[in-house]
Design a protein around this motif. Structure first.
Motif, PDB file in Angstrom:
ATOM      1  N   GLY A  31       0.839  -1.205   0.000  1.00  0.00           N
ATOM      2  CA  GLY A  31       0.000   0.000   0.000  1.00  0.00           C
ATOM      3  C   GLY A  31       0.865   1.242   0.000  1.00  0.00           C
ATOM      4  O   GLY A  31       1.723   1.408   0.863  1.00  0.00           O
ATOM      5  N   VAL A  32       0.637   2.131  -0.970  1.00  0.00           N
ATOM      6  CA  VAL A  32       1.496   3.300  -1.191  1.00  0.00           C
ATOM      7  C   VAL A  32       0.737   4.587  -0.866  1.00  0.00           C
ATOM      8  O   VAL A  32      -0.416   4.753  -1.288  1.00  0.00           O
ATOM      9  CB  VAL A  32       1.953   3.341  -2.666  1.00  0.00           C
ATOM     10  N   ALA A  33       1.387   5.457  -0.120  1.00  0.00           N
ATOM     11  CA  ALA A  33       0.864   6.815   0.123  1.00  0.00           C
ATOM     12  C   ALA A  33       1.988   7.630   0.747  1.00  0.00           C
ATOM     13  O   ALA A  33       3.041   7.081   1.080  1.00  0.00           O
ATOM     14  CB  ALA A  33      -0.352   6.789   1.050  1.00  0.00           C
ATOM     15  N   ARG A  34       1.744   8.941   0.929  1.00  0.00           N
ATOM     16  CA  ARG A  34       2.779   9.784   1.542  1.00  0.00           C
ATOM     17  C   ARG A  34       2.725   9.736   3.067  1.00  0.00           C
ATOM     18  O   ARG A  34       3.718   9.979   3.724  1.00  0.00           O
ATOM     19  CB  ARG A  34       2.603  11.240   1.075  1.00  0.00           C
ATOM     20  N   SER A  35       1.550   9.430   3.636  1.00  0.00           N
ATOM     21  CA  SER A  35       1.375   9.496   5.098  1.00  0.00           C
ATOM     22  C   SER A  35       1.744   8.166   5.745  1.00  0.00           C
ATOM     23  O   SER A  35       0.912   7.238   5.817  1.00  0.00           O
ATOM     24  CB  SER A  35      -0.076   9.827   5.443  1.00  0.00           C
ATOM     25  N   GLY A  36       2.997   8.106   6.245  1.00  0.00           N
ATOM     26  CA  GLY A  36       3.461   6.879   6.879  1.00  0.00           C
ATOM     27  C   GLY A  36       2.654   6.519   8.108  1.00  0.00           C
ATOM     28  O   GLY A  36       2.354   5.342   8.348  1.00  0.00           O
ATOM     29  N   ASP A  37       2.274   7.528   8.898  1.00  0.00           N
ATOM     30  CA  ASP A  37       1.520   7.250  10.126  1.00  0.00           C
ATOM     31  C   ASP A  37       0.177   6.604   9.803  1.00  0.00           C
ATOM     32  O   ASP A  37      -0.256   5.663  10.468  1.00  0.00           O
ATOM     33  CB  ASP A  37       1.279   8.541  10.915  1.00  0.00           C
ATOM     34  N   ALA A  38      -0.486   7.125   8.788  1.00  0.00           N
ATOM     35  CA  ALA A  38      -1.795   6.566   8.422  1.00  0.00           C
ATOM     36  C   ALA A  38      -1.652   5.139   7.892  1.00  0.00           C
ATOM     37  O   ALA A  38      -2.487   4.268   8.170  1.00  0.00           O
ATOM     38  CB  ALA A  38      -2.475   7.456   7.383  1.00  0.00           C
ATOM     39  N   LEU A  39      -0.584   4.890   7.147  1.00  0.00           N
ATOM     40  CA  LEU A  39      -0.357   3.516   6.652  1.00  0.00           C
ATOM     41  C   LEU A  39      -0.096   2.566   7.822  1.00  0.00           C
ATOM     42  O   LEU A  39      -0.598   1.435   7.839  1.00  0.00           O
ATOM     43  CB  LEU A  39       0.820   3.490   5.674  1.00  0.00           C
ATOM     44  N   GLU A  40       0.678   3.044   8.811  1.00  0.00           N
ATOM     45  CA  GLU A  40       0.958   2.203   9.987  1.00  0.00           C
ATOM     46  C   GLU A  40      -0.321   1.950  10.768  1.00  0.00           C
ATOM     47  O   GLU A  40      -0.545   0.842  11.276  1.00  0.00           O
ATOM     48  CB  GLU A  40       2.024   2.853  10.876  1.00  0.00           C
ATOM     49  N   ALA A  41      -1.157   2.982  10.901  1.00  0.00           N
ATOM     50  CA  ALA A  41      -2.427   2.813  11.617  1.00  0.00           C
ATOM     51  C   ALA A  41      -3.309   1.791  10.899  1.00  0.00           C
ATOM     52  O   ALA A  41      -3.977   0.962  11.536  1.00  0.00           O
ATOM     53  CB  ALA A  41      -3.151   4.158  11.729  1.00  0.00           C
ATOM     54  N   LEU A  42      -3.289   1.845   9.569  1.00  0.00           N
ATOM     55  CA  LEU A  42      -4.071   0.860   8.801  1.00  0.00           C
ATOM     56  C   LEU A  42      -3.531  -0.543   9.059  1.00  0.00           C
ATOM     57  O   LEU A  42      -4.296  -1.479   9.298  1.00  0.00           O
ATOM     58  CB  LEU A  42      -3.992   1.208   7.308  1.00  0.00           C
ATOM     59  N   ARG A  43      -2.198  -0.667   9.042  1.00  0.00           N
ATOM     60  CA  ARG A  43      -1.614  -1.992   9.282  1.00  0.00           C
ATOM     61  C   ARG A  43      -2.033  -2.516  10.661  1.00  0.00           C
ATOM     62  O   ARG A  43      -2.435  -3.666  10.808  1.00  0.00           O
ATOM     63  CB  ARG A  43      -0.093  -1.945   9.187  1.00  0.00           C
ATOM     64  N   ALA A  44      -1.964  -1.628  11.686  1.00  0.00           N
ATOM     65  CA  ALA A  44      -2.311  -2.047  13.047  1.00  0.00           C
ATOM     66  C   ALA A  44      -3.769  -2.511  13.110  1.00  0.00           C
ATOM     67  O   ALA A  44      -4.097  -3.457  13.841  1.00  0.00           O
ATOM     68  CB  ALA A  44      -2.067  -0.899  14.017  1.00  0.00           C
ATOM     69  N   ALA A  45      -4.631  -1.852  12.337  1.00  0.00           N
ATOM     70  CA  ALA A  45      -6.064  -2.185  12.390  1.00  0.00           C
ATOM     71  C   ALA A  45      -6.395  -3.466  11.626  1.00  0.00           C
ATOM     72  O   ALA A  45      -7.521  -3.970  11.718  1.00  0.00           O
ATOM     73  CB  ALA A  45      -6.871  -1.011  11.823  1.00  0.00           C
ATOM     74  N   LEU A  46      -5.434  -4.005  10.893  1.00  0.00           N
ATOM     75  CA  LEU A  46      -5.731  -5.207  10.090  1.00  0.00           C
ATOM     76  C   LEU A  46      -5.691  -6.494  10.919  1.00  0.00           C
ATOM     77  O   LEU A  46      -6.073  -7.554  10.418  1.00  0.00           O
ATOM     78  CB  LEU A  46      -4.736  -5.319   8.926  1.00  0.00           C
ATOM     79  N   GLY A  47      -5.207  -6.385  12.160  1.00  0.00           N
ATOM     80  CA  GLY A  47      -5.189  -7.564  13.035  1.00  0.00           C
ATOM     81  C   GLY A  47      -4.318  -8.672  12.480  1.00  0.00           C
ATOM     82  O   GLY A  47      -3.178  -8.420  12.062  1.00  0.00           O
ATOM     83  N   GLU A  48      -4.855  -9.886  12.447  1.00  0.00           N
ATOM     84  CA  GLU A  48      -4.028 -11.031  12.025  1.00  0.00           C
ATOM     85  C   GLU A  48      -3.652 -10.949  10.544  1.00  0.00           C
ATOM     86  O   GLU A  48      -2.704 -11.595  10.107  1.00  0.00           O
ATOM     87  CB  GLU A  48      -4.712 -12.368  12.364  1.00  0.00           C
ATOM     88  N   ALA A  49      -4.364 -10.148   9.795  1.00  0.00           N
ATOM     89  CA  ALA A  49      -4.052 -10.006   8.364  1.00  0.00           C
ATOM     90  C   ALA A  49      -2.912  -9.002   8.128  1.00  0.00           C
ATOM     91  O   ALA A  49      -2.469  -8.828   6.986  1.00  0.00           O
ATOM     92  CB  ALA A  49      -5.297  -9.568   7.595  1.00  0.00           C
ATOM     93  N   ALA A  50      -2.451  -8.346   9.214  1.00  0.00           N
ATOM     94  CA  ALA A  50      -1.435  -7.287   9.062  1.00  0.00           C
ATOM     95  C   ALA A  50      -0.171  -7.794   8.381  1.00  0.00           C
ATOM     96  O   ALA A  50       0.507  -7.045   7.680  1.00  0.00           O
ATOM     97  CB  ALA A  50      -1.099  -6.688  10.422  1.00  0.00           C
ATOM     98  N   SER A  51       0.136  -9.063   8.562  1.00  0.00           N
ATOM     99  CA  SER A  51       1.369  -9.615   7.974  1.00  0.00           C
ATOM    100  C   SER A  51       1.285  -9.653   6.448  1.00  0.00           C
ATOM    101  O   SER A  51       2.295  -9.812   5.771  1.00  0.00           O
ATOM    102  CB  SER A  51       1.618 -11.026   8.508  1.00  0.00           C
ATOM    103  N   ARG A  52       0.076  -9.508   5.903  1.00  0.00           N
ATOM    104  CA  ARG A  52      -0.065  -9.516   4.435  1.00  0.00           C
ATOM    105  C   ARG A  52      -0.078  -8.108   3.850  1.00  0.00           C
ATOM    106  O   ARG A  52      -0.340  -7.932   2.662  1.00  0.00           O
ATOM    107  CB  ARG A  52      -1.353 -10.261   4.045  1.00  0.00           C
ATOM    108  N   PHE A  53       0.186  -7.115   4.709  1.00  0.00           N
ATOM    109  CA  PHE A  53       0.175  -5.725   4.234  1.00  0.00           C
ATOM    110  C   PHE A  53       1.552  -5.103   4.372  1.00  0.00           C
ATOM    111  O   PHE A  53       2.150  -5.128   5.451  1.00  0.00           O
ATOM    112  CB  PHE A  53      -0.846  -4.902   5.023  1.00  0.00           C
TER     113      PHE A  53
END
Ligand code: NJP
Length: 233
Positions: A31-53
């Protein structure tokens, strides 16, 4: 399932919804964007699927960034099945008031970036004779409205890019789809979400449907509109 996808504009809105939908189906998603914090927050919210992001901070208007992300993704996963050119910006004003910088940003993000990212991924997809490029366009790419000259021009351009590319890559058995939503409940263009609008998940669902179609099927242009106001959904 087991697909490898790059999604631009993944930090919020439709792009984040596409990430959630794809990883839930078992895909690996960069997943590509300029906002690293928002990308990290998205990853954290993915739960067990986070390893695929895989979050990747980049400006989509950079050709070098497009090449780097494609190379890194190939090194990591060995292939790229799907590119979703979703990142986009909207500036809405009458032509006589639209700042030149706003026009330039819409052309760079909405039109040039999909060209750059498609160009970066095409050699791999053409060699493999497999792959799908999905453009998140807009109904603004099929019509015009007051205050939308720059935005509509960028999306009409994107439709022309998608249409041409679809013909060019057909001999390589690649697919190109333009998904054209009406209003979607995001903070796109700096405006609050509208009542009469699709949800980001609706667009993500359509993108999944288009991507999961049998390989013999090409969805060319998909136009989506809200049927009922948000409070009746
Ligand atoms: O917009 P928004 P949507 N480099 O503002 C990213 C189309 N569409 O999800 O860099 C890299 O919530 C930005 O990330 P960041 C629309 O034209 C929408 O609604 O962190 N990324 C963010 O993740 C667009 O093509 C509606 O700021 C860049 C994302 O883009 C797509 O849907 C209706 C970037 C924008 O998230 C997604 O829009 C319609 C850059 N230079 C079509 N610049 C609608 N919402 O009503 C931006 O018909 N991003």
């Amino acid at each position: 399932q087991d697909k490898v996808a790059i999604v631009t504009g993944a930090s919020r809105g439709i792009g984040a919804a596409i990430v959630r939908t794809f990883v839930a189906e078992g895909a690996q998603v960069v997943g590509v964007a300029r906002s690293g914090d928002a990308l990290e927050a998205l990853r954290a919210a993915l739960g067990e699927a986070a390893s695929r992001f895989v979050p990747r901070v980049a400006d989509v208007t950079s050709a070098a960034a497009a090449r780097d992300v494609v190379r890194e993704t190939l090194e990591r996963f060995g292939r790229i099945d799907i590119l979703v050119n979703n990142a986009g910006v909207g500036h809405f004003a009458p032509v006589h008031e639209l700042p030149e910088a706003a026009w330039d940003e819409m052309m760079a993000v909405n039109l040039k970036a999909p060209f750059l990212w498609s160009q970066a991924v095409l050699p791999h997809m053409m060699e493999r004779r497999d792959g799908h490029i999905i453009m998140i366009s807009s109904v603004a790419g099929t019509t015009t409205f007051v205050n939308g000259a720059g935005y509509c021009a960028s999306k009409w351009g994107l439709m022309a890019l998608a249409d041409t590319l679809r013909q060019e890559v057909r001999p390589y058995e690649l697919r190109v789809t333009a998904v054209c939503p009406g209003s979607v409940q995001t903070h796109f263009g700096g405006t609050p979400p509208r009542d009469y609008a699709l949800r980001p998940e609706d667009v993500a669902h359509t993108v999944l449907e288009v991507a999961a179609a049998p390989r013999r099927v090409i969805y060319g242009t998909v136009i989506m509109r809200p049927l009922v106001p948000a409070d009746q959904q």
